[in-house]
Design an enzyme around this catalytic site. Structure first.
Site, PDB file in Angstrom:
ATOM      1  N   GLY A   1       0.813  -1.163   0.098  1.00  0.00           N
ATOM      2  CA  GLY A   1       0.113   0.356  -0.119  1.00  0.00           C
ATOM      3  C   GLY A   1       0.918   1.328  -0.031  1.00  0.00           C
ATOM      4  N   GLY A   2       2.135   1.094   0.181  1.00  0.00           N
ATOM      5  CA  GLY A   2       2.811   2.297   0.292  1.00  0.00           C
ATOM      6  C   GLY A   2       2.623   3.198   1.604  1.00  0.00           C
TER       7      GLY A   2
ATOM      8  N   SER B   1      -4.686   2.715   8.213  1.00  0.00           N
ATOM      9  CA  SER B   1      -4.352   2.960   6.870  1.00  0.00           C
ATOM     10  C   SER B   1      -5.223   2.056   5.703  1.00  0.00           C
ATOM     11  CB  SER B   1      -2.894   2.409   6.680  1.00  0.00           C
ATOM     12  OG  SER B   1      -2.917   1.006   7.187  1.00  0.00           O
TER      13      SER B   1
ATOM     14  N   SER C   1      -3.436   0.409   2.452  1.00  0.00           N
ATOM     15  CA  SER C   1      -2.551  -0.577   3.177  1.00  0.00           C
ATOM     16  C   SER C   1      -3.292  -2.162   2.515  1.00  0.00           C
ATOM     17  CB  SER C   1      -2.215  -0.765   4.603  1.00  0.00           C
ATOM     18  OG  SER C   1      -3.472  -0.772   5.241  1.00  0.00           O
TER      19      SER C   1
ATOM     20  N   SER D   1      -1.856  -4.074  13.012  1.00  0.00           N
ATOM     21  CA  SER D   1      -3.121  -4.301  14.307  1.00  0.00           C
ATOM     22  C   SER D   1      -4.019  -3.391  13.787  1.00  0.00           C
ATOM     23  CB  SER D   1      -2.511  -3.647  15.358  1.00  0.00           C
ATOM     24  OG  SER D   1      -3.461  -3.538  16.443  1.00  0.00           O
TER      25      SER D   1
ATOM     26  N   THR E   1      12.121  -8.325   3.840  1.00  0.00           N
ATOM     27  CA  THR E   1      13.522  -8.898   3.733  1.00  0.00           C
ATOM     28  C   THR E   1      13.616 -10.277   3.210  1.00  0.00           C
ATOM     29  OG1 THR E   1      13.268  -9.549   6.141  1.00  0.00           O
ATOM     30  CG2 THR E   1      14.274  -7.142   5.490  1.00  0.00           C
TER      31      THR E   1
ATOM     32  N   GLY F   1      11.247 -12.206   1.321  1.00  0.00           N
ATOM     33  CA  GLY F   1      10.435 -12.518   0.174  1.00  0.00           C
ATOM     34  C   GLY F   1       9.096 -11.746  -0.092  1.00  0.00           C
TER      35      GLY F   1
ATOM     36  N   ARG G   1      -1.495  16.330   7.823  1.00  0.00           N
ATOM     37  CA  ARG G   1      -0.166  16.696   7.974  1.00  0.00           C
ATOM     38  C   ARG G   1       0.357  17.663   6.821  1.00  0.00           C
ATOM     39  NH1 ARG G   1       4.618  12.275   8.655  1.00  0.00           N
ATOM     40  NH2 ARG G   1       3.986  11.993   6.554  1.00  0.00           N
TER      41      ARG G   1
ATOM     42  N   TYR H   1      -0.126   6.044  21.456  1.00  0.00           N
ATOM     43  CA  TYR H   1       0.101   6.740  20.449  1.00  0.00           C
ATOM     44  C   TYR H   1       0.588   8.144  20.627  1.00  0.00           C
ATOM     45  CZ  TYR H   1      -0.917   5.053  15.510  1.00  0.00           C
ATOM     46  OH  TYR H   1      -0.823   4.619  14.418  1.00  0.00           O
TER      47      TYR H   1
END
Lengths: 634, 634
Positions: free
Chosen positions: B213-214, B280, B284, B295, B346, B348, B491, B554
């Site tokens: 999803g970046g 997200s 995502s 989560s 990292t 696959g 933001r 958070y």
């Protein structure tokens, strides 16, 4: 407010034990009615303080003082036929102790075609002179002596730690035969002792095999016969303290050698419990649970071991592995706890664990439900899982186990209770039309807040009714759970009369439960026939745990081996075929017993080559010289 | 019986979306009352069939068609000040879209000392000619062409996949600056495509960076600047089908590129959901959740990602890793799923996942509670956790966030609602004596069976009352959750006016929650002052998840950087100090965002040397040539 809660908790604690207390002998005059069981711990053990190592601990260094060397459990407890030919359970430890079990003889003879005249008793005494001399690594022993950590290379100590409880292991011991034994036994008292031992073992290339409760049923504790180095059994039983209880976070920090019954009893003193109650809890250890991914009877409330642990410390040849934080859930790459959980003694020794604790339940209530058929019972369990309203424990046994449970009923002193039983049977079979050869029983345990338990109970029984289930009373439920801890003694009894057997388990998606039960039981029967077993075997199953996506199924399998020249080999072939059948039917390699050496051959197939490669890579990094050389898993 | 349930489920599905639907525009005439939100999906997307790849999928291959290249989310949605100087949220996608937010301006100016005259807008257009030419591995490209798998090396496609959403990444993009970019983007359509791509990458030594999803906020997607090989971004977004739904086992088998909002919408069509709702979730992906140990908001009901997955398939340089069984829980050595979960790209590419699904909840109810202080709010949450009666979601914000939430209230068309709001404020502050500078708010969501929800609600509000909490209505609760999906757009808005900021999170034992909140917020303020930040920063926190043994906290931190020559550097120093403070106070490195490259430096400290060694050994085995070279974690 907090102190009020504490004092009421203490009060509750003094009068309350969890299910484990159910196996303690009840005063003779106590009421047989069984709602919440109230037993005092003091009757067996003195009240102990947290931090005190030896008081009130079950397992002495010399296990042989209280435990059998060639069978399950306490020496003073066993099934036998008394002089009158009645089956009886000896000793004073269990609810069943000292009781006659009137139906067992007929059931046993009928089920197995056994004959009480045909007895094949075990070798009674461990013949120490028959035990091979130990191979000691002299420099290791010298350095060990200077640490002050207790050790032994006496025959009895070595034999005791040379095995778990797989059939072939016990069979061999009963014949007085020994395979490769550990050469030494060491009893560390704390984490730092373990660090020293592991350092010395690495320095002198000694093979270490961690030993917790010794209850493995996966050949995990067998010493590899090809091992030429000195094998040291690292017995954790004396490393057994609760180091602290944290009431704010509801956690306890515990040494890994503590056994289940001690852990629960000690926590109960403060009004808490872990609620982790594997069937082996009398003897199995916290470290062993972590190493094997153990599951407990009441996991629906308390979770399995992976849900219970907050922090784990393990000593490896590379050093100590542990997280720095006690946070409840993290994202720090792959979870290293899951490299430790299930490592089955191949990577190091678990020394200390922080576990979640809960206040002891206010209220417990057993129950039972009779279903017209196993199919309907399974459908009911599936619906209970779907509605996510499972009790603390719910177990569904098949018809054979129902009959077996009946065979284990102790003789009741009350004519009234017998009469009630008879009435019940009449009601269920004649009045409601249940076929006694198809019906099955689920046992239930609810616990928690009393009001909620009663609500919950109603919800579950309502679901059961939709599947033809009939509530069959609390006493049937409680008896089912009480028997949990004596069942293991039956195998030794069977083996006295040419009957051998074992239990094995799997986890499987819901839609394969019925198939797997039917197919595996049938396969067992077929294989026995093919291999010349003369009397049809007992081949039975129960559903013991439920999850969202499936269930745990336990199989029990036993047969009369008279006439077979190599009964253990026949047994092993049948067990292997059963596991192939399980895998073919979508079942897992194991729900909680683990892999050990018994199931290694299926690892590639079940976790894939890359999975095996990952496990190997971790092993090769952590323990390049295979110090932890029990050769489990890979 | 099953078909009745299905048709009623379908009916419910047509009229019901889960929380995600809350961000859709409500018809203008609809009642403002907010019990269960009923929105139709059709208003935005056509009804889709399971298995259809492109219909109804959010993310096109060319993301730039609908998403911002240098900021968060959809291009058509942003906060801005309109011609009248009022804050407004543009577009048509969200509940808030097209609404005036009357209080935002004053809050923004007051909180940050910002001045709307001082604007520093982002570079509006991506200047393709400023983008470095790609380094293509010619033989790789040739072989790739013959597979037919779509790919691109256009500037826009490469820039899009060169980053996540860490502050420094977005800041640089806004300035039109690019770091190391992927040289190519590939869009596999299925598992087999991924197998081919990985094989080719291994064969030709091409660096692969999986891209879901970046939405990473750990610098996980940053291309390592030192990477000299061709970097290929493996974009999973077109590999997005639900391959099957299993209603018997309540599981669904899904391709890893599917994004949260599509997964839920598609499952809803059949009356199901996963219930996994990370903030997200609009963008995502399933693969990303697995890779980062995601989560979701409603984990109290549905579990976190590790609880949701039943089966994972990942393609690695060594081959495909997967278990052979879909059993619910197993003991087959260390759980290989946990080698995959958290591997952060990292090892696959995760291609297919079997997840648990649940019937959509019959009923949802929001709520809110005002507490006199944050301390009392935390104590209430802790008690709710102790009693194990948490709602689907419960989040406690501190006083600053309460005010911030107030600042985000859209202009209401109804005088009556304003009046009610005023009444409520009067009641809470004047009548009940709550200090408006100390009070805080918890937002709640209950869902499930209607009767049980109402019972559950009562239990939670009763507990809240014991801690001085006052029920403050469903609309406050629902607004809180609705804002979840628009917060991220703030933001970019802030950055238009010299305000930069970020959120970061941790998990911590219960007894450290208050300390960590106080100490970290204070540390942030101190560090900003030390580093020359001229106006005190916004430093605020909320407790967003609860567990038996602790909570997720958070932090939100933002400041006005006018006058600073290197604002991003200042930001990074403060963030780093905040993380040190978190660790010193017993918090974890991350609850769910993960490590990426942002938090690598603390890995040894938090999982120990042996832990790092284990992770390295797995990486070295699975990917010896570092094909998956994003250099996260280690």
């Amino acid at each position: 407010m907090a102190s009020n809660r504490n004092s009421s908790r203490h009060q509750t604690a003094r009068h309350r034990l969890s299910v484990i207390a159910g196996h303690l002998q009840r005063p003779a005059d106590s009421n047989a009615a069984v709602l919440a069981v109230e037993c005092k711990a003091q009757e067996i053990r003195p009240t102990v303080k947290t931090g005190d190592r030896s008081e009130g601990r079950t397992v002495p260094r010399r296990r042989q003082e209280i435990m059998k060397w060639n069978g399950w459990g306490y020496s003073d407890s066993r099934f036998l036929f008394n002089k009158k030919g009645q089956a009886e359970f000896t000793g004073r430890r269990y609810r069943l102790s000292g009781m006659i079990i009137p139906n067992l003889k007929d059931w046993f003879e009928g089920t197995f075609g056994a004959n009480l005249q045909h007895k094949t008793p075990a070798t009674p005494i461990l013949n120490s002179s028959a035990v091979q001399r130990p191979t000691l690594n002299e420099v290791f022993v010298e350095e060990l002596k200077s640490t002050g950590i207790p050790f032994s290379y006496e025959a009895e100590d070595r034999v005791f730690r040379s095995h778990g409880h797989c059939l072939h292991e016990i069979f061999a011991l009963r014949e007085g035969k020994f395979g490769r034994l550990p050469d030494m036994v060491i009893w560390p008292n704390c984490h730092n002792d373990v660090v020293k031992i592991v350092e010395l073992a690495c320095k002198h290339n000694v093979c270490l095999i961690p030993y917790g409760g010794g209850t493995s049923v996966s050949s995990a504790l067998e010493c590899p016969p090809e091992e030429t180095r000195s094998i040291v059994s690292l017995d954790t039983s004396q490393m057994n303290r609760i180091l602290w209880i944290d009431e704010k976070n509801l956690t306890a920090h515990v040494e890994s050698g503590i056994v289940g019954q001690d852990l629960e009893r000690l926590l109960n003193e403060s009004g808490y419990c872990t609620g982790h109650e594997p069937d082996s809890m009398e003897f199995s250890s916290l470290g062993g649970w972590v190493a094997t991914r153990a599951s407990g009877m009441k996991k629906n409330i308390y979770g399995n071991i992976e849900d219970l642990v907050v922090h784990i410390k393990m000593v490896t040849p590379r050093g100590v592995i542990e997280k720095s934080c006690q946070g409840p859930r993290m994202s720090m790459g792959p979870d290293i706890h899951h490299f430790i959980l299930g490592s089955e003694g191949t990577l190091g020794v678990v020394t200390e664990v922080t576990m979640k604790i809960r206040p002891m339940p206010e209220y417990q209530k057993y129950g039972s439900v009779v279903f017209p058929s196993f199919e309907q019972g399974v459908a009911c369990l599936r619906e209970v899982a779907r509605q996510r309203c499972a009790p603390a424990s719910i177990r569904l046994m098949d018809n054979e186990q129902f009959k077996f449970g009946h065979a284990l009923k102790p003789q009741v002193s009350s004519i009234f209770t017998s009469f009630l039983d008879g009435l019940k049977t009449f009601y269920i079979t004649k009045f409601k039309g249940f076929d006694p050869n198809r019906l099955c029983v689920a046992t239930l345990l609810f616990e928690g807040d009393r009001e909620r338990v009663l609500q919950h109970e109603k919800q579950v029984y309502d679901i059961a009714a939709k599947f033809g289930g009939l509530a069959a009373g609390e006493d049937n439920g409680q008896r089912g759970y009480m028997l949990t801890f004596v069942i293991a003694y039956l195998r030794d009894f069977g083996m006295d009369y040419y009957v051998i057997g074992e239990s094995f388990e799997t986890s499987v998606p819901w839609d394969r439960v019925l198939d797997i039960c039917r197919n595996v039981k049938a396969r067992i029967i077929r294989e026995c026939k093919d291999k010349g077993v003369q009397f049809p075997p007992l081949s039975t199953c129960r559903v013991t745990q439920m999850y969202d996506a499936g269930a745990c199924v336990y199989f029990y399998f036993a047969f009369n081996y008279r006439g077979l020249s190599d009964p253990v080999h026949v047994y092993e072939q049948v067990e292997r075929a059963a596991r192939e059948e399980i895998l073919a039917n979508g079942g897992s390699l194991s729900h909680h017993h683990g892999v050990g050496k018994l199931r290694k051959e299926w690892m590639r197939e079940t976790v894939s080559n890359v999975g095996v490669g990952m496990l190997k890579s971790v092993k090769d990094y952590v323990d390049p010289n295979n110090i932890f050389g029990n050769r489990n898993l890979l």
